[in-house]
Design a protein around this motif. Structure first.
Motif, PDB file in Angstrom:
ATOM      1  N   ASP A 173       3.612   0.599 -14.511  1.00  0.00           N
ATOM      2  CA  ASP A 173       2.593  -0.358 -14.077  1.00  0.00           C
ATOM      3  C   ASP A 173       2.925  -0.894 -12.683  1.00  0.00           C
ATOM      4  OD1 ASP A 173       1.131  -0.182 -16.464  1.00  0.00           O
ATOM      5  OD2 ASP A 173       2.354  -1.739 -17.415  1.00  0.00           O
ATOM      6  N   LEU A 174       4.186  -1.283 -12.510  1.00  0.00           N
ATOM      7  CA  LEU A 174       4.601  -1.820 -11.211  1.00  0.00           C
ATOM      8  C   LEU A 174       4.518  -0.757 -10.124  1.00  0.00           C
ATOM      9  CD1 LEU A 174       7.741  -4.007 -12.064  1.00  0.00           C
ATOM     10  CD2 LEU A 174       5.322  -4.575 -12.249  1.00  0.00           C
ATOM     11  N   TYR A 175       4.984   0.430 -10.469  1.00  0.00           N
ATOM     12  CA  TYR A 175       5.028   1.491  -9.471  1.00  0.00           C
ATOM     13  C   TYR A 175       3.630   1.909  -9.042  1.00  0.00           C
ATOM     14  CZ  TYR A 175       7.290   5.271  -6.929  1.00  0.00           C
ATOM     15  OH  TYR A 175       7.756   6.085  -5.934  1.00  0.00           O
ATOM     16  N   ALA A 176       2.659   1.861  -9.972  1.00  0.00           N
ATOM     17  CA  ALA A 176       1.288   2.214  -9.612  1.00  0.00           C
ATOM     18  C   ALA A 176       0.712   1.247  -8.593  1.00  0.00           C
ATOM     19  CB  ALA A 176       0.415   2.233 -10.864  1.00  0.00           C
ATOM     20  N   SER A 177       1.152  -0.008  -8.631  1.00  0.00           N
ATOM     21  CA  SER A 177       0.640  -0.985  -7.675  1.00  0.00           C
ATOM     22  C   SER A 177       1.383  -0.947  -6.350  1.00  0.00           C
ATOM     23  CB  SER A 177       0.715  -2.399  -8.266  1.00  0.00           C
ATOM     24  OG  SER A 177       2.057  -2.830  -8.381  1.00  0.00           O
ATOM     25  N   GLN A 178       2.639  -0.488  -6.379  1.00  0.00           N
ATOM     26  CA  GLN A 178       3.468  -0.424  -5.171  1.00  0.00           C
ATOM     27  C   GLN A 178       4.112   0.961  -5.080  1.00  0.00           C
ATOM     28  OE1 GLN A 178       4.627  -3.986  -3.153  1.00  0.00           O
ATOM     29  NE2 GLN A 178       2.549  -3.196  -3.346  1.00  0.00           N
ATOM     30  N   PRO A 179       3.346   1.998  -4.792  1.00  0.00           N
ATOM     31  CA  PRO A 179       3.860   3.362  -4.906  1.00  0.00           C
ATOM     32  C   PRO A 179       4.463   3.956  -3.637  1.00  0.00           C
ATOM     33  CG  PRO A 179       1.522   3.457  -4.514  1.00  0.00           C
ATOM     34  CD  PRO A 179       1.894   1.994  -4.523  1.00  0.00           C
ATOM     35  N   PHE A 180       4.502   3.186  -2.551  1.00  0.00           N
ATOM     36  CA  PHE A 180       4.825   3.793  -1.268  1.00  0.00           C
ATOM     37  C   PHE A 180       6.315   3.845  -0.940  1.00  0.00           C
ATOM     38  CE2 PHE A 180       0.524   1.996  -0.835  1.00  0.00           C
ATOM     39  CZ  PHE A 180      -0.163   3.190  -0.674  1.00  0.00           C
ATOM     40  N   GLY A 181       7.134   3.188  -1.739  1.00  0.00           N
ATOM     41  CA  GLY A 181       8.562   3.205  -1.446  1.00  0.00           C
ATOM     42  C   GLY A 181       8.891   2.498  -0.147  1.00  0.00           C
ATOM     43  N   ASN A 182       8.126   1.452   0.194  1.00  0.00           N
ATOM     44  CA  ASN A 182       8.398   0.708   1.424  1.00  0.00           C
ATOM     45  C   ASN A 182       9.664  -0.130   1.285  1.00  0.00           C
ATOM     46  OD1 ASN A 182       6.145   1.508   2.978  1.00  0.00           O
ATOM     47  ND2 ASN A 182       4.830   0.105   1.842  1.00  0.00           N
ATOM     48  N   LEU A 183      10.256  -0.431   2.415  1.00  0.00           N
ATOM     49  CA  LEU A 183      11.419  -1.310   2.460  1.00  0.00           C
ATOM     50  C   LEU A 183      10.982  -2.690   2.919  1.00  0.00           C
ATOM     51  CD1 LEU A 183      13.920   1.070   4.280  1.00  0.00           C
ATOM     52  CD2 LEU A 183      13.442   0.883   1.846  1.00  0.00           C
ATOM     53  N   LEU A 184      11.756  -3.688   2.560  1.00  0.00           N
ATOM     54  CA  LEU A 184      11.474  -5.051   3.008  1.00  0.00           C
ATOM     55  C   LEU A 184      12.200  -5.330   4.318  1.00  0.00           C
ATOM     56  CD1 LEU A 184      11.689  -6.968  -0.388  1.00  0.00           C
ATOM     57  CD2 LEU A 184       9.697  -5.933   0.723  1.00  0.00           C
ATOM     58  N   VAL A 185      11.536  -6.027   5.207  1.00  0.00           N
ATOM     59  CA  VAL A 185      12.077  -6.365   6.519  1.00  0.00           C
ATOM     60  C   VAL A 185      11.885  -7.857   6.740  1.00  0.00           C
ATOM     61  CG1 VAL A 185      11.927  -5.965   9.001  1.00  0.00           C
ATOM     62  CG2 VAL A 185      11.515  -4.083   7.419  1.00  0.00           C
ATOM     63  N   THR A 186      12.955  -8.537   7.135  1.00  0.00           N
ATOM     64  CA  THR A 186      12.884  -9.973   7.404  1.00  0.00           C
ATOM     65  C   THR A 186      13.154 -10.213   8.882  1.00  0.00           C
ATOM     66  OG1 THR A 186      13.687 -10.450   5.168  1.00  0.00           O
ATOM     67  CG2 THR A 186      13.769 -12.241   6.768  1.00  0.00           C
ATOM     68  N   GLU A 187      12.274 -10.971   9.525  1.00  0.00           N
ATOM     69  CA  GLU A 187      12.383 -11.199  10.965  1.00  0.00           C
ATOM     70  C   GLU A 187      11.919 -12.614  11.294  1.00  0.00           C
ATOM     71  OE1 GLU A 187       8.095  -9.285  12.267  1.00  0.00           O
ATOM     72  OE2 GLU A 187       9.825  -7.936  12.057  1.00  0.00           O
ATOM     73  N   THR A 188      12.167 -13.035  12.521  1.00  0.00           N
ATOM     74  CA  THR A 188      11.821 -14.389  12.944  1.00  0.00           C
ATOM     75  C   THR A 188      10.564 -14.382  13.805  1.00  0.00           C
ATOM     76  OG1 THR A 188      14.143 -15.046  12.929  1.00  0.00           O
ATOM     77  CG2 THR A 188      12.624 -16.444  14.158  1.00  0.00           C
ATOM     78  N   LEU A 189       9.619 -15.273  13.469  1.00  0.00           N
ATOM     79  CA  LEU A 189       8.424 -15.485  14.268  1.00  0.00           C
ATOM     80  C   LEU A 189       8.266 -16.983  14.524  1.00  0.00           C
ATOM     81  CD1 LEU A 189       7.720 -12.810  12.430  1.00  0.00           C
ATOM     82  CD2 LEU A 189       5.409 -13.210  13.277  1.00  0.00           C
ATOM     83  N   THR A 190       7.743 -17.317  15.681  1.00  0.00           N
ATOM     84  CA  THR A 190       7.364 -18.704  15.900  1.00  0.00           C
ATOM     85  C   THR A 190       6.066 -18.960  15.154  1.00  0.00           C
ATOM     86  OG1 THR A 190       6.029 -18.228  17.857  1.00  0.00           O
ATOM     87  CG2 THR A 190       8.385 -18.658  18.210  1.00  0.00           C
ATOM     88  N   GLY A 191       5.734 -20.253  15.003  1.00  0.00           N
ATOM     89  CA  GLY A 191       4.469 -20.570  14.356  1.00  0.00           C
ATOM     90  C   GLY A 191       3.287 -19.981  15.110  1.00  0.00           C
ATOM     91  N   ALA A 192       3.373 -19.954  16.443  1.00  0.00           N
ATOM     92  CA  ALA A 192       2.297 -19.386  17.252  1.00  0.00           C
ATOM     93  C   ALA A 192       2.186 -17.881  17.042  1.00  0.00           C
ATOM     94  CB  ALA A 192       2.534 -19.696  18.726  1.00  0.00           C
ATOM     95  N   GLU A 193       3.344 -17.196  16.959  1.00  0.00           N
ATOM     96  CA  GLU A 193       3.331 -15.751  16.726  1.00  0.00           C
ATOM     97  C   GLU A 193       2.790 -15.431  15.339  1.00  0.00           C
ATOM     98  OE1 GLU A 193       7.056 -14.087  19.402  1.00  0.00           O
ATOM     99  OE2 GLU A 193       7.479 -15.041  17.472  1.00  0.00           O
ATOM    100  N   LEU A 194       3.137 -16.262  14.368  1.00  0.00           N
ATOM    101  CA  LEU A 194       2.650 -16.056  13.011  1.00  0.00           C
ATOM    102  C   LEU A 194       1.124 -16.174  12.969  1.00  0.00           C
ATOM    103  CD1 LEU A 194       3.209 -15.620  10.036  1.00  0.00           C
ATOM    104  CD2 LEU A 194       3.720 -18.058   9.821  1.00  0.00           C
TER     105      LEU A 194
END
Length: 592
Positions: free
Chosen positions: A460-481
């Motif tokens: 069930d989970l895999y059908a909704s998220q099947p792409f095998g993407n990785l998570l990336v965490t980065e910094t944005l300012t409020g304006a950039e967001l």
């Protein structure tokens, strides 16, 4: 002797009889005989990177020129098709090497990941890969498990059971890790380089191969995966190893490095506007390096890179990711002068089968050749795909009710399922300082409807998220967001409203002018400060500017995390019943 054999015999012998008197005269007068000319020896290098265990076609495409001034989406990838492309390239060369620049495994498709990427190693063994440089994802399951992939065996170092389908003998190719040092012993985790010889006699040539990871591996994987290891400077490592290889007789030096860049445009063989962390490395390389095969950024390019103070250019390549492309490289080596005298490279798109994406059907195109699957590789992969089917029914947790998203004209809305996924991504990346997580509804492929008892399976989970993407965490300012959220609701790309994690909310009005449609953003109940900095998690597709979200691309402090599906499973299973968020974190105002 039959007449045709006599004719063949005569065609071979008569030329030598015709020159015999001249040769006899030369010997009689004791004239000096010049050396027989020896031409350059051509070595084919078949290169790829960031395969990430994509045994089946990844349902993605390569954007490439259509020959008419535009671009065409070419469906590509799949191990069986990849094998055919590799064999076709190798058939062009008497001498060849097949090499990879890291991240061959981990963050893989289900049929590979469930079996600790043993089937991906099996595919690469059958393809005859020679070398793979370690990347950051090779360390996702820790040092001991990585060593097992090389050496084989069934020792258990993870939650998954090794050798679940068949005995595992390990990789027949060699991992190279020139910059990865065991602090306790002072030795590299794997060999730093190797020297390979081709040909015989005066036409014999040698190619030295150096393989290494990027020095920032510790910031890209969990600390436990690299305990006791040090990652040295890339340039210092390459230059020192190059001098060793040249002293040992290398006529050419090839570097496989899991670091890369990005070029602009939709030409897999272009190099326009090259940027990225690979550039400062190239600028300091020993001029005796002939070829750099790169990776990590999942981009495709072929560059004749001008290095300051170097005569001529340096050849730099990258073949995208997921086995969607493979690079055909030729090095011509002069065995007398012991150096490369010519080289060229071309990225080959591994066109396979069409698929249906969230944006519609992507069919094969006649603009580029379509490969046929290698039967033996297809059969091998099929065993694991079939075996993985049972895991799909594994119960991973329980939900309070259906997790749905917008459908039809409301597909832009991730709704409860989008919120649920964003919460999972935030929880998984808190260690990277994440405060907010955002996910794209167009990447959510199916709603989740639990069983009558609330049970949810991995399938069930895999059908909704099947792409095998990785998570990336980065910094944005409020304006950039704000500017980046605006990119999903402008009139130039797909209409996609990013779903946020708990604690972040925003409102938009598409009746307003482009660039001014986000009318409010709050974090933990307070307005977002345009000048403040926020740590934001997205998947790697969005981090690379996918779906037009270019505001996420190119962040210098980006930290890669684990796979999105792993984060989702951990979140759902962390409590007896996970409540599907019902609140509206994104509100739409006005009509357009």
């Amino acid at each position: 002797m039959p007449r045709q054999n006599l004719a063949a015999f005569a065609s071979l012998v008569l030329p030598f009889l015709a020159i015999a008197p001249a040769e006899a005269a030369t010997r009689h007068h004791h004239a000096a005989v010049g050396p027989v000319a020896i031409g350059p020896v051509e070595i084919g290098i078949v290169a790829f990177n960031d395969f990430h265990g994509n045994l089946e076609p990844p349902r993605q495409s390569v954007a490439a020129p259509d020959g008419k001034g535009g671009t065409v989406a070419v469906p590509a990838g799949g191990a069986a098709w990849f094998a055919s492309a590799v064999e076709q390239i190798r058939a062009k060369y008497r001498y060849h090497l097949t090499v990879a620049a890291g991240d061959m495994t981990s963050a893989s498709q289900l049929a590979s990941s469930l079996y600790l990427d043993e089937p991906t190693v099996g595919v690469m063994n059958r393809l005859g890969v020679d070398y793979n440089a370690v990347g950051n994802h090779e360390f996702d399951r820790g040092r001991a498990e990585l060593l097992r992939l090389q050496n084989g065996g069934c020792a258990k170092y993870t939650v998954h059971q090794p050798c679940a389908l068949e005995p595992f003998a390990g990789a027949s190719y060699h991992y190279l890790a020139a910059s990865t040092v065991d602090v306790a012993t002072g030795k590299t985790l794997f060999p730093a380089s190797d020297l390979r010889w081709f040909g015989k006699g005066r036409a014999r040539v040698s190619v030295g191969v150096i393989g290494l990871a990027l020095k920032d591996v510790p910031s890209l994987v969990s600390a436990g995966g690299v305990t006791g290891l040090a990652f040295r400077d890339e340039v210092e490592t390459i230059n020192a190893e190059t001098r060793k290889l040249k002293a040992a007789g290398a006529d050419a030096v090839v570097v496989l490095i899991h670091q890369g860049g990005a070029a602009t445009g939709d030409d897999p063989n272009g190099c326009k506007g090259l940027t990225g962390d690979i550039r400062p490395i190239l600028d300091r390389l020993d001029p005796q390096v002939d070829l750099v095969v790169s990776g990590h950024t999942h981009r495709d390019y072929v560059c004749d890179y001008p290095v300051p103070g170097r005569a001529g250019t340096l050849l730099l390549t990258s073949a995208g990711h997921y086995g969607e492309e493979v690079t055909d490289i030729a090095l011509s080596i002069d065995p007398r002068r012991h150096r490369v005298v010519a080289r060229h490279a071309h990225n080959v798109i591994v066109q396979s089968v069409g698929y249906t994406s969230a944006k519609g059907s992507v069919a094969p195109t006649t603009v580029y050749p379509q490969f046929q699957p290698d039967p033996a590789i297809a059969a091998y992969v099929g065993r694991y795909v079939t075996a993985a089917h049972g895991a799909i029914t594994r119960v991973v947790g329980h939900l309070s009710g259906p997790a749905t998203r917008g459908e039809g004209g409301d597909i832009w809305d991730g709704a409860g399922l989008g919120n649920l996924i964003a919460d999972a991504h935030l929880a998984a990346t808190r260690v990277a300082g994440a405060q907010i997580a955002l996910t794209g509804p167009l990447g959510i492929r199916a709603q989740i409807v639990p069983g009558s008892d609330g049970a949810v399976t991995f399938g069930d989970l895999y059908a909704s998220q099947p792409f095998g993407n990785l998570l990336v965490t980065e910094t944005l300012t409020g304006a950039e967001l704000k500017a980046t959220l605006e990119q999903g609701i402008d009139d130039r790309g797909p209409f996609e409203v990013l779903s946020p994690s708990a604690g972040f909310a925003w409102r938009f009005d598409r009746s307003r002018a482009e660039g001014d449609r986000v009318v409010a953003m709050t974090f933990e109940g307070k307005p977002v400060d345009p000048a403040a900095h926020y740590r934001v998690t997205i998947n790697n597709f969005l981090a690379q500017g996918g779906d037009g979200f270019t505001g996420f691309a190119g962040k210098a402090d980006a930290v890669n995390g684990g796979a999105d599906i792993d984060a989702f499973e951990a979140w759902v299973g962390a409590v007896p019943v996970r409540t599907v968020p019902a609140e509206h974190r994104v509100l739409r105002e006005g009509v357009r």
